[in-house]
Design a protein around this motif. Structure first.
Motif, PDB file in Angstrom:
ATOM      1  N   VAL A  33       0.834  -1.177  -0.075  1.00 51.52           N
ATOM      2  CA  VAL A  33      -0.210   0.031  -0.147  1.00 51.52           C
ATOM      3  C   VAL A  33       0.803   1.305  -0.082  1.00 51.52           C
TER       4      VAL A  33
ATOM      5  N   ASP B  17      -7.913  -3.620  -0.742  1.00 50.64           N
ATOM      6  CA  ASP B  17      -7.026  -3.993  -2.038  1.00 50.64           C
ATOM      7  C   ASP B  17      -7.472  -5.663  -2.186  1.00 50.64           C
TER       8      ASP B  17
ATOM      9  N   PRO C 145      -5.782  -6.337 -10.075  1.00 48.46           N
ATOM     10  CA  PRO C 145      -5.998  -5.624  -8.755  1.00 48.46           C
ATOM     11  C   PRO C 145      -7.130  -4.599  -8.704  1.00 48.46           C
TER      12      PRO C 145
ATOM     13  N   HIS D   6      -8.889  -1.494  -6.289  1.00 47.21           N
ATOM     14  CA  HIS D   6      -8.475  -0.689  -5.056  1.00 47.21           C
ATOM     15  C   HIS D   6      -9.607   0.193  -4.514  1.00 47.21           C
TER      16      HIS D   6
END
Length: 299
Positions: A3, A55, A64, A66
């Protein structure tokens, strides 16, 4: 999953859980789009002193995703994170629609006698119309009462081995075809079999199609009901605002102190809610050894 933190931002808690991103919540039900292991992915919820981040994916199998929200923008924890509340409305509507689709055409068929005229009766009736028209018109051509002729190669058949229902339909159709031929001869119209008088077996086709659709809807309702039962211990999250995707998560582990909340929804919500509200209220500063920086260790 790393992160990216802004300067001076500290991680207060980090939770690892399972994200069921092959499903979406809808009207109190879970709609599964994928099944098995492919429907789940790893999810990390990070609570910093400034933001709550979520996430998922990024494991090579899925892209991915987010989501995040700033701590000052949180007015209620339960507007972001809440228990999945099961509601049977959607599967119930699907089940009722399925039953109606499977039963209604049959009820209509019996109520309108469509069942009695389907199959052999319809075949016999249509053959009778064709044959009755042909023989009546042919007799007029042979008698010279009509100036027109019958197209070459025209055929009108009757099944000599037809069932009693076929014979009954044939007799009725014969009268109709003969009547139409007499009207055409009187008006000196050309030979044209009155196909508009034919009966149709469409009720059988409609019933079959409706039954297939009904079975599909019933199966979908059953799948959704099964998914609802499984999702009773899940948490619904939406950290990206009103237009963001809702995320379903389960099996939560606090990586900060190793606490495994498992599928205990109430305990997880209490923990997350307490941490977020404490940060928001300014009661967050934990012992220095518990403050983590991503990519580093304890301060």
């Amino acid at each position: 999953m790393d992160v990216r933190l802004s300067e001076g931002e500290d991680v207060i808690r980090r939770y690892r859980c399972t994200a069921h991103d092959g499903c979406i919540p809808l009207i109190g039900s879970v709609i599964p789009f994928r099944f098995g292991a492919s429907a789940d992915s790893e999810c990390v919820i990070t609570v910093t002193d400034r933001r709550v981040l979520c996430d998922t994916g990024g494991d090579g199998r899925k892209a991915p995703v987010h989501q995040e929200v700033g701590i000052p923008h949180i007015t209620s924890v339960y507007s972001l994170i809440y228990r999945f509340n099961r509601d049977i409305r959607l599967p119930l509507v699907l089940a009722v629609a399925a039953i109606l689709l499977m039963v209604a055409p049959l009820v209509y068929a019996y109520a309108t006698d469509a069942v009695d005229t389907a199959g052999d009766y319809t075949d016999g009736y249509n053959d009778g119309v064709r044959y009755g028209y042909y023989t009546t018109y042919l007799a007029s051509v042979q008698a010279g009462t009509v100036a027109n002729s019958i197209p070459a190669g025209f055929e009108a058949d009757v099944d000599p081995y037809g069932s009693a229902r076929y014979d009954r339909g044939y007799a009725e159709g014969l009268k109709v075809g003969s009547k139409d031929a007499t009207a055409d001869v009187t008006a000196n119209r050309t030979f044209s079999v009155p196909t508009g008088e034919y009966l149709s077996d469409s009720i059988a086709t409609v019933s079959l199609v409706c039954c297939i659709v009904g079975v599909v809807l019933f199966t979908v309702g059953a799948v959704i009901m099964a998914a609802d039962v499984r999702a009773r211990g899940w948490i619904v999250m939406r950290l990206g605002g009103p237009g963001s995707k809702q995320l379903l998560v389960s099996r939560v582990v606090d990586e900060t102190d190793g606490t495994d909340f498992g599928d205990d929804v109430d305990l997880t919500l209490m923990e997350l809610g307490a941490v977020i509200m404490d940060i928001k209220a300014g009661f967050i500063v934990p012992p220095a050894e518990m403050r983590l920086r991503v990519g580093g260790g304890a301060e």
